[in-house]
Each structure stands twice: as structure tokens, then as C-alpha cells.
Scaffold this motif. Structure first.
Motif, PDB file in Angstrom:
ATOM      1  N   GLN A 135      26.652  19.851  58.669  1.00  3.94           N
ATOM      2  CA  GLN A 135      25.945  18.568  58.673  1.00  3.94           C
ATOM      3  C   GLN A 135      25.425  18.234  60.061  1.00  3.94           C
ATOM      4  O   GLN A 135      24.327  17.688  60.214  1.00  3.94           O
ATOM      5  CB  GLN A 135      26.861  17.448  58.181  1.00  3.94           C
ATOM      6  CG  GLN A 135      26.956  17.400  56.654  1.00  3.94           C
ATOM      7  CD  GLN A 135      28.223  16.735  56.178  1.00  3.94           C
ATOM      8  OE1 GLN A 135      28.859  15.988  56.930  1.00  3.94           O
ATOM      9  NE2 GLN A 135      28.608  17.013  54.939  1.00  3.94           N
ATOM     10  N   ASP A 138      22.482  20.454  60.642  1.00  5.36           N
ATOM     11  CA  ASP A 138      21.349  19.979  59.852  1.00  5.36           C
ATOM     12  C   ASP A 138      20.747  18.704  60.446  1.00  5.36           C
ATOM     13  O   ASP A 138      19.526  18.520  60.435  1.00  5.36           O
ATOM     14  CB  ASP A 138      21.785  19.700  58.401  1.00  5.36           C
ATOM     15  CG  ASP A 138      22.023  21.001  57.632  1.00  5.36           C
ATOM     16  OD1 ASP A 138      21.569  22.051  58.109  1.00  5.36           O
ATOM     17  OD2 ASP A 138      22.680  20.948  56.574  1.00  5.36           O
ATOM     18  N   GLY A 139      21.613  17.828  60.978  1.00  8.23           N
ATOM     19  CA  GLY A 139      21.131  16.595  61.592  1.00  8.23           C
ATOM     20  C   GLY A 139      20.212  16.898  62.768  1.00  8.23           C
ATOM     21  O   GLY A 139      19.127  16.316  62.897  1.00  8.23           O
ATOM     22  N   ALA A 141      18.635  19.702  63.229  1.00  6.98           N
ATOM     23  CA  ALA A 141      17.448  20.380  62.704  1.00  6.98           C
ATOM     24  C   ALA A 141      16.434  19.349  62.199  1.00  6.98           C
ATOM     25  O   ALA A 141      15.225  19.486  62.437  1.00  6.98           O
ATOM     26  CB  ALA A 141      17.839  21.351  61.594  1.00  6.98           C
ATOM     27  N   ARG A 142      16.948  18.294  61.521  1.00  2.00           N
ATOM     28  CA  ARG A 142      16.024  17.268  61.022  1.00  2.00           C
ATOM     29  C   ARG A 142      15.317  16.560  62.173  1.00  2.00           C
ATOM     30  O   ARG A 142      14.115  16.292  62.115  1.00  2.00           O
ATOM     31  CB  ARG A 142      16.774  16.246  60.166  1.00  2.00           C
ATOM     32  CG  ARG A 142      16.887  16.664  58.707  1.00  2.00           C
ATOM     33  CD  ARG A 142      17.269  15.471  57.827  1.00  2.00           C
ATOM     34  NE  ARG A 142      18.522  14.861  58.257  1.00  2.00           N
ATOM     35  CZ  ARG A 142      19.727  15.311  57.909  1.00  2.00           C
ATOM     36  NH1 ARG A 142      19.833  16.370  57.130  1.00  2.00           N
ATOM     37  NH2 ARG A 142      20.813  14.723  58.345  1.00  2.00           N
ATOM     38  N   ALA A 143      16.060  16.281  63.242  1.00  2.00           N
ATOM     39  CA  ALA A 143      15.451  15.629  64.409  1.00  2.00           C
ATOM     40  C   ALA A 143      14.365  16.528  65.008  1.00  2.00           C
ATOM     41  O   ALA A 143      13.297  16.041  65.408  1.00  2.00           O
ATOM     42  CB  ALA A 143      16.517  15.309  65.447  1.00  2.00           C
ATOM     43  N   ILE A 145      12.629  18.758  63.379  1.00  2.00           N
ATOM     44  CA  ILE A 145      11.498  18.773  62.447  1.00  2.00           C
ATOM     45  C   ILE A 145      10.580  17.586  62.737  1.00  2.00           C
ATOM     46  O   ILE A 145       9.367  17.727  62.827  1.00  2.00           O
ATOM     47  CB  ILE A 145      11.974  18.729  60.981  1.00  2.00           C
ATOM     48  CG1 ILE A 145      12.629  20.063  60.610  1.00  2.00           C
ATOM     49  CG2 ILE A 145      10.805  18.444  60.041  1.00  2.00           C
ATOM     50  CD1 ILE A 145      13.241  20.083  59.224  1.00  2.00           C
ATOM     51  N   GLN A 146      11.194  16.417  62.934  1.00  2.00           N
ATOM     52  CA  GLN A 146      10.394  15.233  63.234  1.00  2.00           C
ATOM     53  C   GLN A 146       9.533  15.439  64.484  1.00  2.00           C
ATOM     54  O   GLN A 146       8.337  15.133  64.484  1.00  2.00           O
ATOM     55  CB  GLN A 146      11.304  14.034  63.460  1.00  2.00           C
ATOM     56  CG  GLN A 146      11.556  13.265  62.188  1.00  2.00           C
ATOM     57  CD  GLN A 146      12.280  11.961  62.466  1.00  2.00           C
ATOM     58  OE1 GLN A 146      12.684  11.714  63.612  1.00  2.00           O
ATOM     59  NE2 GLN A 146      12.434  11.152  61.450  1.00  2.00           N
ATOM     60  N   ASN A 177      17.826  14.899  72.135  1.00  2.00           N
ATOM     61  CA  ASN A 177      18.364  15.972  71.290  1.00  2.00           C
ATOM     62  C   ASN A 177      19.205  16.957  72.096  1.00  2.00           C
ATOM     63  O   ASN A 177      20.182  17.501  71.605  1.00  2.00           O
ATOM     64  CB  ASN A 177      17.230  16.709  70.583  1.00  2.00           C
ATOM     65  CG  ASN A 177      16.647  15.879  69.463  1.00  2.00           C
ATOM     66  OD1 ASN A 177      17.364  15.472  68.556  1.00  2.00           O
ATOM     67  ND2 ASN A 177      15.359  15.587  69.544  1.00  2.00           N
ATOM     68  N   HIS A 401      14.321  25.379  66.623  1.00  2.00           N
ATOM     69  CA  HIS A 401      14.597  25.071  65.217  1.00  2.00           C
ATOM     70  C   HIS A 401      15.083  26.327  64.470  1.00  2.00           C
ATOM     71  O   HIS A 401      16.060  26.293  63.719  1.00  2.00           O
ATOM     72  CB  HIS A 401      13.312  24.514  64.595  1.00  2.00           C
ATOM     73  CG  HIS A 401      13.501  23.967  63.217  1.00  2.00           C
ATOM     74  ND1 HIS A 401      12.467  23.771  62.349  1.00  2.00           N
ATOM     75  CD2 HIS A 401      14.617  23.599  62.553  1.00  2.00           C
ATOM     76  CE1 HIS A 401      12.922  23.287  61.202  1.00  2.00           C
ATOM     77  NE2 HIS A 401      14.232  23.171  61.312  1.00  2.00           N
ATOM     78  N   THR A 410      19.393  29.278  56.785  1.00  2.00           N
ATOM     79  CA  THR A 410      18.041  29.038  56.284  1.00  2.00           C
ATOM     80  C   THR A 410      17.077  30.042  56.898  1.00  2.00           C
ATOM     81  O   THR A 410      16.051  30.361  56.327  1.00  2.00           O
ATOM     82  CB  THR A 410      17.556  27.608  56.601  1.00  2.00           C
ATOM     83  OG1 THR A 410      17.743  27.371  57.997  1.00  2.00           O
ATOM     84  CG2 THR A 410      18.343  26.581  55.829  1.00  2.00           C
TER      85      THR A 410
END
Ligand code: GDP
Ligand code: ZN
Length: 428
Positions: A135, A138-139, A141-143, A145-146, A177, A401, A410
């Protein structure tokens, strides 16, 4: 009991042949396991988990038979007649990963759960399996992506380079980050220690007290202590723990020139272990300390050393830690135990190990490598905001990423997967 576990896309043939029926899903049934001519091989419990609600995500059947290997063999052979084959190590978990039941870090945690050597490592592996580590990855990774979406949109919709103000804001975002990543890196380092343990080599002249120190740290009489120099010939590995930190202590043969081939082999092994250790404890006899003690051993230069002055009970100096320059000196007595706690605290500190927290998770070097690469790319991206165009920044963010994606799988190469699952035991 023995358990034969089958999983695959379609277990219809196996169910018909072995049980003569399709059992009620997820209910234990007591039944005969049938041979080719319809006789019972054994009677036992069958559990059927149709896809997708099973460990692997495929149809899964578990047969619990009596624990005679001959019976389990019969069952295996019958299942193979009906189209099954033997599983590879880790193949059940690999399928669970491939079918999206677990991500890669969670799949690895299954193996780490089985192999954990301390309660804390066990709890941490369970956290990893529950997804605590994934998690966080993934958190991040999401940041990322943004950030990538923003910057790539800017690339698409304007021909201009990012202006000064935007560049400063971008740098700030990436740096935020980076900070989150640093926290995660520290936790991951600890997770690796939980999994692999911190390895310490006891080095020193014969009779300095290496075996006695090993016994004092482990609280057991595992090493042979004598006053005949050269008694400890083999390398001993003693798994012990300090507040949940697994510690591997290697007591080495007295490192001295010798003509005895057995002792020579001991010296050779001691040197090879020393080269891979996290830290060397160089033990000197405080009651007979000589100027030669510090230099005589030619210890590997790149491994940190703590100098242990043993047998303080025979001297006037008190037990405890005294640092001189870069080198930590610990005065103690392996015999009375004075100063041993100071040594334990020192080792925890040297490993940056903090035992507390529900957020602990287990981790591997592979994860540490990926996070470190991610960090390097983010740092490069920050540096690029000062000068270069957005294309180069976007590229660094993409690489950062991707590095995160390797952890959860992934982004993964086939040979990586093969390597990870081949280290599992068969049947998991
Ligand atoms: P090694 O050869 O380095 O493994 O040394 P040992 O652990 O076998 O110890 C050699 C001798 O020193 C034994 O007689 C031990 O009892 C003694 N010894 C070890 N540690 C201490 C200590 O802290 N104090 C005293 N007085 N004797 C010790
Ligand atoms: Zn010894």
C-alpha cells in the motif's frame, strides 16, 4: 495427515476420477479417494474451492489423507493419470500472483512468513502479506502518476518550456515525494534486517574470549570454551535475537597461522564469512592488551568494526561504551555479563533497528534496490527542474515509477518471477 493439493483451470476430470462427484464448494466432505478400478485408495477429507475464490484463483482441491507417504504417493499418481502434474516450487503462489490474488511483494511475504525466525519477523511478514508494504509503494506510485500526468499534459499542450515559477512548484512536489520515499526506505532497510538478520563476526586471537562472548549473547552454552588456544575450529552460526532483531553471530576459528589442515580450513572459512558480514566485533583480551592487537588481524577494510575489550573483570576499567574517533570501543566481561547489554544496544543502533510499531513489514534486498533506484531518479528529476526541458524530467519520473512497479510486480521481467518463485518450497 498428508495433504495433496491440486489446482488448475479445470479440475472436472480429477473430481470425477478421484471422488466420483463434485463436492459442495468450501465444505469439508468425508469421502473415498478412488483408484482407476474404483477401489478406495484411502478415505479422508476433500475440500473443493472452485475458481475464482481460491488461493490460486483457479479451481483448487485439497485431499487430506492418512499420513503414510505410500498413500500420498498413490493419490499423486492417480491425480497424474487424470491429467495433473507435479507443481514447481512456489507455483501455487506464482499462480495466485498471476491471477491477481496477491501482488509480488505479498507473494514474497508468503515465503518470508514461512521462514521467519523471530516473532517480530513473523508479525512483519504477516503485515507484508496483508499489504502494508504494497500500500505504501502504491501510494507513492499514485503520487508519481499525478506528477507524470501534469508534466506530460504540459508537454502535449504547449511548445514552451516550463516557466520558472512552475518549475519551482514542480521541484517542491517531487521533493515531497522524495521525503516520503526516504521514510519508506528506512522502514524497508529494517524489513530486510528482519528477514535476513544482522550478521556479526567475532574475530580475535585465540583465547580472547570469542566463544565466551557468543555464549553470553545467546544465553546458551553452544560454543566450546576452553583455555587451549585454537579450540574453536569450525564456524558456528548461532541464531539469536535482540528485541526481535534476528542476529547471526559467527564465531570464527582463532585467526592464526597454523599447519593443522583442519584449523587452516577454519581460518579460510572465517575469512570468507568476515567478508560478507554487516559488522565485525574485534575482541581483544583487556587483561593482556598489546599494541599488536589492533593491527595483527588484517581485517577487511570495508566492514565496520567494533572493538571489544573483553575480560574487564580482570582489569580496573569499568564496563561500558567509549567511542574514540570513528571506532566504538566496548568494555565488557563475557564471563560476568557486565557490559553485554551495552553491546546489544550498540548492535541495534548500528543496524538502525527500531523494534516498535505496527507499521513494520518484512522486505528484501530487491525491494531496497528498487526504492534506491526510484530515489535516484527522483533526485535527478529535481535537479533537472532547475535547467532542462520537461521531456527529461518526464523521463526521470517514468523511470522512478517503473522502479516502484518492480516491487509489486506491475512491471516485471519473466526471469525475475522465475527467480523469486523458485526459492519457495514445493506445495506453496
Ligand atoms: P576464544 O578462543 O577466543 O573463543 O576464547 P574462549 O571463549 O574459549 O575463552 C578463552 C579463555 O578465556 C577461557 O578460559 C574463558 O573462560 C576465559 N574468558 C573468556 N571471557 C572471559 C572474561 O570476560 N573474563 C575472564 N576472567 N575470563 C574469560
Ligand atoms: Zn573459541
Amino acid at each position: 495427515m498428508a495433504v495433496v493439493r491440486l489446482s488448475g483451470r479445470d479440475l472436472g476430470g480429477v473430481l470425477a476420477g478421484l471422488l466420483g462427484r463434485v463436492p459442495e464448494p468450501r465444505q469439508a466432505i468425508y469421502t473415498s479417494f478412488l483408484s482407476a478400478d474404483g477401489d478406495a485408495i484411502d478415505q479422508g477429507i476433500a475440500l473443493y474451492f472452485p475458481a475464482p475464490r481460491s488461493y490460486t484463483g483457479q479451481d483448487t482441491l485439497e485431499l487430506q489423507c492418512h499420513g503414510n507417504p505410500l498413500i500420498a504417493d498413490h493419490l499423486l499418481r492417480r491425480a497424474m493419470e487424470l491429467g495433473a502434474r507435479l507443481a514447481n516450487p512456489g507455483e501455487f503462489t506464482q499462480r495466485a500472483f498471476l491471477n491477481g490474488k496477491l501482488d509480488l511483494a505479498q507473494a514474497e511475504a508468503v515465503a518470508d512468513l514461512i521462514n521467519a525466525t523471530t516473532d517480530l519477523a513473523l508479525r512483519s511478514a504477516r503485515h507484508s502479506l496483508e499489504g502494508v508494504f504494497s500500500q505504501q509503494v502504491d501510494g507513492l506510485a499514485r503520487a508519481l502518476i499525478q506528477l507524470r500526468v501534469q508534466i506530460e499534459a504540459a508537454l502535449d499542450f504547449s511548445d514552451e518550456d516550463i516557466d520558472y515559477l512552475e518549475a519551482a512548484a514542480l521541484a517542491r512536489h517531487i521533493e515531497a515525494n522524495l521525503h516520503a520515499l526516504d521514510t519508506l526506505l528506512a522502514q524497508t532497510r529494517q524489513g530486510v534486517i528482519l528477514r535476513e538478520g544482522y550478521t556479526v563476526v567475532l574475530a580475535g586471537r585465540p583465547n580472547s574470549g570469542k566463544s565466551s562472548l557468543l555464549n553470553a549473547l545467546s544465553g546458551r552454552d553452544s560454543a566450546i570454551v576452553t583455555d587451549v588456544p585454537g579450540t574453536t575450529r569450525d564456524v558456528l552460526r548461532e541464531p539469536i535475537q535482540i528485541d526481535g532483531m534476528p542476529l547471526h553471530i559467527i564465531d570464527t576459528a582463532g585467526l592464526r597461522r597454523t599447519d593443522d589442515p583442519v584449523e587452516q580450513e577454519g581460518v579460510r572459512r572465517a575469512r570468507s564469512h568476515m567478508a560478507k558480514a554487516n559488522r565485525i566485533l574485534h575482541i581483544v583480551d583487556a587483561s593482556h592488551e598489546t599494541a599488536a592487537d589492533a593491527s595483527a588481524l588484517d581485517l577487511p577494510p570495508d566492514i565496520p568494526i567494533t572493538r571489544i575489550h573483553n575480560k574487564v573483570d580482570l582489569t580496573r576499567s569499568p564496563p561500558g561504551i567509549r567511542s574514540e574517533g570513528d571506532v566504538v570501543h566496548i568494555h565488557l566481561s563475557a564471563k560476568t555479563g557486565a557490559g553485554i547489554d551495552a553491546l546489544k544496544q550498540h548492535l541495534k543502533q548500528a543496524a538502525s533497528f527500531q523494534a516498535e510499531g505496527e507499521g513494520l513489514f518484512i522486505a528484501r534486498r530487491r525491494h531496497l534496490d528498487a526504492l534506491t533506484r526510484c530515489r535516484d531518479h527522483l533526485a535527478d528529476a529535481v535537479a533537472l527542474t532547475a535547467a532542462d526541458g520537461p521531456e527529461l524530467i518526464a523521463e526521470q519520473l517514468r523511470l522512478a515509477h517503473d522502479a516502484l512497479g518492480e516491487i509489486t510486480g506491475t512491471v516485471s521481467a519473466d526471469d525475475l518471477l522465475g527467480h523469486i518463485f523458485s526459492t519457495f518450497c514445493v506445495g506453496k
